[in-house]
Design a protein around this motif. Sequence first.
Motif, PDB file in Angstrom:
ATOM      1  N   TYR A   1       1.279  -1.059   0.057  1.00 50.27           N
ATOM      2  CA  TYR A   1      -0.073   0.261  -0.215  1.00 50.27           C
ATOM      3  C   TYR A   1       0.720   0.936   0.272  1.00 50.27           C
ATOM      4  O   TYR A   1       0.457   2.508   0.185  1.00 50.27           O
ATOM      5  CB  TYR A   1      -0.784   0.217   1.690  1.00 50.27           C
ATOM      6  N   GLN A   2       2.080   1.170  -0.011  1.00 50.97           N
ATOM      7  CA  GLN A   2       3.331   2.713   0.197  1.00 50.97           C
ATOM      8  C   GLN A   2       4.259   2.377  -1.109  1.00 50.97           C
ATOM      9  O   GLN A   2       5.556   2.786  -1.125  1.00 50.97           O
ATOM     10  CB  GLN A   2       4.007   2.194   1.689  1.00 50.97           C
ATOM     11  N   MET A   3       3.803   1.557  -2.110  1.00 51.49           N
ATOM     12  CA  MET A   3       4.528   1.927  -3.049  1.00 51.49           C
ATOM     13  C   MET A   3       4.852   2.382  -4.286  1.00 51.49           C
ATOM     14  O   MET A   3       3.112   3.126  -4.350  1.00 51.49           O
ATOM     15  CB  MET A   3       4.760   0.395  -3.882  1.00 51.49           C
ATOM     16  N   ASP A   4       5.465   3.405  -5.023  1.00 49.49           N
ATOM     17  CA  ASP A   4       4.880   4.420  -6.082  1.00 49.49           C
ATOM     18  C   ASP A   4       4.237   3.457  -7.979  1.00 49.49           C
ATOM     19  O   ASP A   4       5.036   4.188  -8.555  1.00 49.49           O
ATOM     20  CB  ASP A   4       6.644   4.927  -6.567  1.00 49.49           C
ATOM     21  N   ASN A   5       3.112   1.993  -7.013  1.00 48.39           N
ATOM     22  CA  ASN A   5       2.908   2.089  -8.282  1.00 48.39           C
ATOM     23  C   ASN A   5       1.849   2.266  -9.148  1.00 48.39           C
ATOM     24  O   ASN A   5       0.999   3.177  -8.451  1.00 48.39           O
ATOM     25  CB  ASN A   5       2.364   0.287  -7.770  1.00 48.39           C
ATOM     26  N   ASP A   6       1.508   2.455 -10.520  1.00 43.77           N
ATOM     27  CA  ASP A   6       0.685   3.065 -11.109  1.00 43.77           C
ATOM     28  C   ASP A   6      -0.058   1.421 -12.167  1.00 43.77           C
ATOM     29  O   ASP A   6      -1.255   1.815 -12.556  1.00 43.77           O
ATOM     30  CB  ASP A   6       1.101   4.124 -11.820  1.00 43.77           C
ATOM     31  N   GLN A   7       0.402   1.148 -11.843  1.00 46.14           N
ATOM     32  CA  GLN A   7      -0.510  -0.195 -12.631  1.00 46.14           C
ATOM     33  C   GLN A   7      -1.895  -0.222 -12.614  1.00 46.14           C
ATOM     34  O   GLN A   7      -2.366  -1.026 -11.276  1.00 46.14           O
ATOM     35  CB  GLN A   7       0.018  -1.120 -13.066  1.00 46.14           C
ATOM     36  N   PRO A   8      -2.652  -0.723 -13.258  1.00 46.25           N
ATOM     37  CA  PRO A   8      -4.604  -0.757 -13.208  1.00 46.25           C
ATOM     38  C   PRO A   8      -4.495  -2.239 -12.263  1.00 46.25           C
ATOM     39  O   PRO A   8      -3.358  -2.860 -13.210  1.00 46.25           O
ATOM     40  CB  PRO A   8      -5.480  -0.779 -13.768  1.00 46.25           C
ATOM     41  N   ASP A   9      -5.293  -2.762 -11.396  1.00 43.82           N
ATOM     42  CA  ASP A   9      -5.392  -3.892 -10.889  1.00 43.82           C
ATOM     43  C   ASP A   9      -6.285  -4.813 -11.397  1.00 43.82           C
ATOM     44  O   ASP A   9      -7.602  -5.602 -10.917  1.00 43.82           O
ATOM     45  CB  ASP A   9      -5.099  -4.094  -9.416  1.00 43.82           C
TER      46      ASP A   9
END
Length: 456
Positions: A329-337
């Motif tokens: 919950y604290q990553m710099d991710n942006d890929q749709p799930d």
Amino acid sequence: MGKALSRRNLLKTLGLITGGILTMPLHGFAETNLRLHIPDPKKYPAPIKPVTAITLGAGNRGTVYGNYALQYPEHLKIVGVADPIVIRKERYSEKHGIPVENRFVTWEDVFNRPKFADAVIISTPDNLHFGPCMKALSMGYDILLEKPIAPTEKECRKILALAKKTNRIVAVCHVLRYSPYFIKLRELIQKGTIGELISIQHFEPIQHIHMSHSYVRGNWHNSKETTPIILAKSCHDLDILRWLVGDSCERISAFGDLKWFKKENMPVGATSRCIDGCAIEKECPYSALKIYYRDRQRTHVFDLPTEEDKQGEAILDRLKTTNYGRCVYQMDNDQPDHYTTNLQFSNGVTAAFSMEAFTSYEGRRTRIMGSHGDIVGDMSQFTYTNFLTGEKTEWQQNSDAHGGGDWNLVSDWIQAVSQQNSGLLSSSIDASVESHIIGFTAEKSRLKGTTEKVIL
């Protein structure tokens, strides 16, 4: 009434024993003259001399393709490797007997040398496909290129243009085209077994831990630094849909977003790393301690020592120092799930493709609807139903994650390189660029909220 086939009879039906043309009764519909086959490394005569190749990237995919040379040394010989991770490079080198002078740190180092092999296998990270591919083409190498071709449409088109200009063999690793499951589905469609093809529903369940591992914590967590997930994970699927339909895609409408793996969903008591005394670690299905340390899942990314008694300590160290130990919950991710794409093809066929993170299972699911029959399958089996008679015919097969396609692809690539005939490839650069453009267009549609035309 269902008809179950034994393993041996199934192999005969699919052409795996004889290496022959796939055949099946046509139930009254016209047969085309399309010849389909399942590549089989044992059926091909060995080239006059083995194809020699340099592997760029000795991780999972580079190892899968390289292992072919260990099984069929008269067909393929790995003579060089480049990887900045020392343990990967050395293990790969020892396995293939690569001399010290042909072990490189970076792909650039390889091309500082004059050409010393027939081909290169490019299995570097997505954002490192374009550079080595363009350089290899300019130096006269043939190429086995892991998907996606490149992170941008412009780069994909440039690779295609240079491949044409240099007349080199470029096979893209769309291995599903070489899976007996999809080969058989396409044959049934082409023969008219289900009548006129009307529509397809195709589903890729990523599986929740796979999603957190690869697209939240892992190498593909940020689309701007690598590739949009529709390409990184599912260009296989877009390619298969194009291949099954047999006509160009005209329009796309896509929807999807990142809904769960973001800061506002972080549970109270969560820490930045799972190993830092997180209050809810034991209750979290995405706990890095649970996935990697206690359950020992997907630990190949850690390049663990061979000694089992040292592996636990090495895993804990990786969880302290890499993204794999961070809170999802604290990553710099942006890929749709979750990602849904609707496609309309030139022949009027429509397809609906859905890619979902939150499943307990993996394995693609396919539903093919025709005017006189339908097919429902899940990569390991499928059922064909004849609308006129109501008869159901079932097929089953054992397969790996790509349905047996990995080595079948390598086998055809070796033949194409040794004979200098790109026509022997199903997943040539020409065919693969089109499905990539479909993916880039889908991402444009998702981001803009519009229906987009596919411009080839």
